[in-house]
Write a protein that holds these residues in place. Structure first.
Motif, PDB file in Angstrom:
ATOM      1  N   ASN A  27       0.856  -1.185   0.000  1.00  0.00           N
ATOM      2  CA  ASN A  27       0.000   0.000   0.000  1.00  0.00           C
ATOM      3  C   ASN A  27       0.898   1.243   0.000  1.00  0.00           C
ATOM      4  OD1 ASN A  27      -2.337   1.579   0.149  1.00  0.00           O
ATOM      5  ND2 ASN A  27      -2.398   1.517   2.381  1.00  0.00           N
ATOM      6  N   LEU A  28       1.606   1.434  -1.131  1.00  0.00           N
ATOM      7  CA  LEU A  28       2.581   2.508  -1.277  1.00  0.00           C
ATOM      8  C   LEU A  28       2.476   3.107  -2.673  1.00  0.00           C
ATOM      9  CD1 LEU A  28       5.725   0.702   0.231  1.00  0.00           C
ATOM     10  CD2 LEU A  28       4.336   2.454   1.376  1.00  0.00           C
ATOM     11  N   GLN A  29       2.939   4.338  -2.832  1.00  0.00           N
ATOM     12  CA  GLN A  29       2.931   4.986  -4.137  1.00  0.00           C
ATOM     13  C   GLN A  29       3.978   4.359  -5.042  1.00  0.00           C
ATOM     14  OE1 GLN A  29       4.603   8.671  -2.106  1.00  0.00           O
ATOM     15  NE2 GLN A  29       5.177   9.064  -4.230  1.00  0.00           N
ATOM     16  N   HIS A  30       3.742   4.469  -6.347  1.00  0.00           N
ATOM     17  CA  HIS A  30       4.684   3.953  -7.336  1.00  0.00           C
ATOM     18  C   HIS A  30       5.484   5.061  -8.011  1.00  0.00           C
ATOM     19  CE1 HIS A  30       3.207  -0.209  -7.211  1.00  0.00           C
ATOM     20  NE2 HIS A  30       1.996   0.318  -7.082  1.00  0.00           N
ATOM     21  N   ASP A  51      -5.471   3.103   0.147  1.00  0.00           N
ATOM     22  CA  ASP A  51      -6.688   2.311   0.305  1.00  0.00           C
ATOM     23  C   ASP A  51      -7.800   3.039   1.049  1.00  0.00           C
ATOM     24  OD1 ASP A  51      -5.856   0.142  -1.114  1.00  0.00           O
ATOM     25  OD2 ASP A  51      -5.947  -1.288   0.536  1.00  0.00           O
ATOM     26  N   GLN A  52      -7.484   4.165   1.669  1.00  0.00           N
ATOM     27  CA  GLN A  52      -8.499   4.976   2.340  1.00  0.00           C
ATOM     28  C   GLN A  52      -8.900   6.201   1.514  1.00  0.00           C
ATOM     29  OE1 GLN A  52     -10.014   3.777   5.008  1.00  0.00           O
ATOM     30  NE2 GLN A  52      -8.613   2.030   4.871  1.00  0.00           N
ATOM     31  N   TRP A 137      -4.426   4.065  -7.941  1.00  0.00           N
ATOM     32  CA  TRP A 137      -4.828   3.553  -6.638  1.00  0.00           C
ATOM     33  C   TRP A 137      -4.477   2.065  -6.610  1.00  0.00           C
ATOM     34  CZ3 TRP A 137      -9.110   0.071  -6.133  1.00  0.00           C
ATOM     35  CH2 TRP A 137      -9.793  -0.170  -7.341  1.00  0.00           C
ATOM     36  N   ARG A 138      -4.706   1.401  -5.510  1.00  0.00           N
ATOM     37  CA  ARG A 138      -4.252   0.017  -5.350  1.00  0.00           C
ATOM     38  C   ARG A 138      -5.276  -0.964  -5.927  1.00  0.00           C
ATOM     39  NH1 ARG A 138      -3.905  -3.039  -0.231  1.00  0.00           N
ATOM     40  NH2 ARG A 138      -2.187  -4.541  -0.322  1.00  0.00           N
ATOM     41  N   GLY A 139      -5.461  -0.884  -7.251  1.00  0.00           N
ATOM     42  CA  GLY A 139      -6.388  -1.789  -7.910  1.00  0.00           C
ATOM     43  C   GLY A 139      -5.870  -3.213  -7.951  1.00  0.00           C
ATOM     44  N   GLN A 162     -14.501   1.928  -3.464  1.00  0.00           N
ATOM     45  CA  GLN A 162     -15.574   2.734  -2.883  1.00  0.00           C
ATOM     46  C   GLN A 162     -15.014   3.761  -1.901  1.00  0.00           C
ATOM     47  OE1 GLN A 162     -17.912  -0.509  -1.361  1.00  0.00           O
ATOM     48  NE2 GLN A 162     -19.241  -0.591  -3.177  1.00  0.00           N
ATOM     49  N   ARG A 163     -13.969   3.389  -1.161  1.00  0.00           N
ATOM     50  CA  ARG A 163     -13.343   4.351  -0.241  1.00  0.00           C
ATOM     51  C   ARG A 163     -12.593   5.426  -1.013  1.00  0.00           C
ATOM     52  NH1 ARG A 163     -12.244  -0.623   2.413  1.00  0.00           N
ATOM     53  NH2 ARG A 163     -10.082  -0.605   1.701  1.00  0.00           N
TER      54      ARG A 163
END
Length: 415
Positions: A27-30, A51-52, A137-139, A162-163
Motif C-alpha cells: 500500500n505505497l505509491q509507485h 486504500d483509504q 490507486w491500489r487496484g 468505494q473508499r
C-alpha cells in the motif's frame, strides 16, 4: 495484455519495479514525480491514492493544483491559457506502475490527441497543449498463479475503490472543474474529459454523481454540465440503482420533448461478455434484492446488476468492424437529443472486462474525444450541435464511425 511503454520521450516516470511471480502489492505509491512530466508531445501528471482514498504523496496533488491555478489564476483574474485535459482512472488489477498497460495506452491516446489538435488548428494559430492526469490507486493487491489470485480480490478491491471514490479524488476532480469553469467564464475554450474503467468507472461515477444528476435535470434545451465536457465509463462496477435518478430524468416526457441535439456528455460502454461485471457482480449483490426495499422489477434488477447490464438503460449498440468502418454504432449519429449514452459493446470491440484497448474501441474513444476537441475550438460549449470546426481529415457529417475512419488507425506499442 502485455504492452511496451511508448517511445515518446516522456521524462520523470519511476524505474520499473521488479515483481515476483506471486505476492502482495504494498500500500505505497509507485511514482515520486510532482506535477506534470515533460519530454513527450503532451504533459502527464500522476496522482495516487491509498486504500483509504488519501493522497500517498500530497506533493502530487499540490503540484497539479498549482499548475491549474497558473493556467487560470484566481487573483488577479486575467485571461488564462486554454488546454485539453484528459483524465484516466484505472480499475481492478492495475496501478500506477510505469509499465502498467493502462498507463501505456493512456499515453498513446494523449499523443493522438496532440496530433489531432494540431491538425484541427488553423494555420498560424497555436494548438492547445494536451495535459493528461493518470489517477492511480491500489487496484492490484494480491497476485500470483497466473490470474487466479488477483481474480479472487474482486470484492476487496471493490471496497477499496468505494473508499477512494469518497476520498481526495473528489478534490482532484474539483480542481480540474474549477480550472475549466474559470477559463470558460473568461471566454476561453478549455476541454476536460474524464475516463474511468472498471472500479475506476465506479470511482468516477460516485465522485461525480451529483453533478451528473444536475446536468440531466437541466431545462429543455442544451445540457451543459459543470463537471466536465465528457465523462466516459468503461465496464463500470457500479450498481444500476445508482443510475436510476438519471434514467428517470432522461426518460421523462419533458426530456424526450427536447429537440436540441448535442454531443454526448456521459457514456457508459459495457462489454457484453464481461464475466466479472455480468456474472460475479450480481452474485455478490444477490442479498440486496432481499434486504433492500424496491418498487417494481426494474429497481429490483438494478440493485443486483451493474449499470451497463440494465437493458432498460441501453441507448446504443456498438459492433465490430464492418466494411471499411472500424466499428458500427447504432444509432450512428454523433449528436443526439439524449446526451446520456449507455452502450452495449460486442466482444470484437471490448473483449471481456479488461480487453478495452482493442483497435475498434480505441478508435471509438478517440473519435469521441476528437469530436469534443473540434466543438471546443469553436468557442462554444461542446454540447452544442454538430461542430463545423476545421478538420484536416475532411470529417464526414453525422456518422461517428465514418469520422473514426477519417482519423485513421491508432496503433498501440507491441510487446
Amino acid at each position: 495484455m502485455t504492452m511496451q511503454q511508448p517511445n515518446d520521450g516522456l521524462q520523470g516516470l519511476a524505474p520499473i519495479e521488479p515483481r515476483k511471480p506471486a505476492g502482495l502489492m504494498p500500500n505505497l505509491q509507485h511514482q515520486t514525480f510532482h506535477g506534470f512530466m515533460t519530454g513527450a508531445p503532451y504533459e502527464l501528471a500522476i496522482v495516487e491514492f491509498d486504500d483509504q482514498g488519501r493522497c500517498y504523496d500530497r506533493g502530487q496533488m499540490d503540484a497539479v493544483a498549482q499548475r491549474l491555478e497558473a493556467l487560470a489564476p484566481y487573483d488577479p483574474p486575467q485571461a488564462g491559457e486554454d488546454v485539453i485535459l484528459v483524465v484516466f482512472v484505472h480499475g481492478w488489477q492495475h496501478n500506477a506502475r510505469s509499465d502498467d498497460d493502462n498507463l501505456s495506452a493512456f499515453r498513446v491516446l494523449l499523443n493522438e490527441t496532440v496530433d489531432y489538435e494540431r491538425s484541427a488548428t488553423a494555420p498560424g494559430a497555436k494548438p492547445r497543449p494536451v495535459l493528461g492526469v493518470f489517477v492511480g490507486w491500489r487496484g492490484l493487491s494480491d497476485y500470483g498463479l497466473g490470474d487466479a489470485v488477483a481474480d479472487a480480490t474482486f470484492w476487496g478491491r471493490q471496497a477499496a475503490g468505494q473508499r477512494v471514490a469518497v476520498g481526495s479524488v473528489r478534490e482532484l476532480f474539483g480542481r480540474l472543474r474549477h480550472y475549466r469553469n474559470r477559463q470558460q467564464k473568461r471566454g476561453g475554450n478549455p476541454l476536460l474529459v474524464i475516463v474511468g474503467h472498471s472500479f475506476g468507472g465506479m470511482i468516477v461515477f460516485s465522485a461525480l454523481a451529483q453533478s451528473l444528476i444536475q446536468a440531466a435535470s437541466a431545462p429543455v434545451g442544451r445540457v451543459t454540465p459543470e463537471f466536465a465536457d465528457l465523462v466516459l465509463l468503461v465496464n463500470p462496477a457500479i450498481e444500476g440503482a445508482r443510475y436510476i435518478p438519471i434514467y428517470d430524468l432522461v426518460t421523462s416526457p419533458a426530456f424526450k420533448a427536447r429537440t436540441t441535439k448535442q454531443l454526448p456528455v456521459f457514456i457508459c460502454a459495457q462489454a457484453e461478455n464481461d464475466l466479472p461485471i455480468g456474472m460475479v457482480f450480481p452474485l455478490g449483490n444477490a442479498g440486496h434484492a432481499i434486504t433492500e426495499a424496491t418498487i417494481g422489477e426494474l429497481e429490483k434488477w438494478c440493485v443486483r446488476h451493474a449499470l451497463g447490464f440494465v437493458l432498460d438503460f441501453r441507448t446504443h449498440k456498438l459492433a465490430g468492424p464492418a466494411g471499411d468502418k472500424p466499428f458500427v454504432l447504432d444509432p450512428p449519429g454523433t449528436t443526439q437529443a439524449n446526451p446520456f449514452w449507455v452502450v452495449g459493446a460486442a466482444k470484437e470491440v471490448i473483449d471481456g472486462h479488461g480487453g478495452i484497448w482493442q483497435p475498434p474501441f480505441l478508435q471509438f474513444i478517440a473519435s469521441l474525444v476528437f469530436k469534443h476537441v473540434q466543438a471546443s475550438k469553436q468557442g462554444a460549449p461542446t454540447g452544442v450541435g454538430a461542430p463545423k470546426a476545421p478538420s484536416a481529415a475532411g470529417e464526414p457529417s453525422g456518422d461517428l464511425a465514418s469520422f473514426a475512419k477519417s482519423i485513421g488507425p491508432i496503433k498501440l506499442p507491441q510487446p
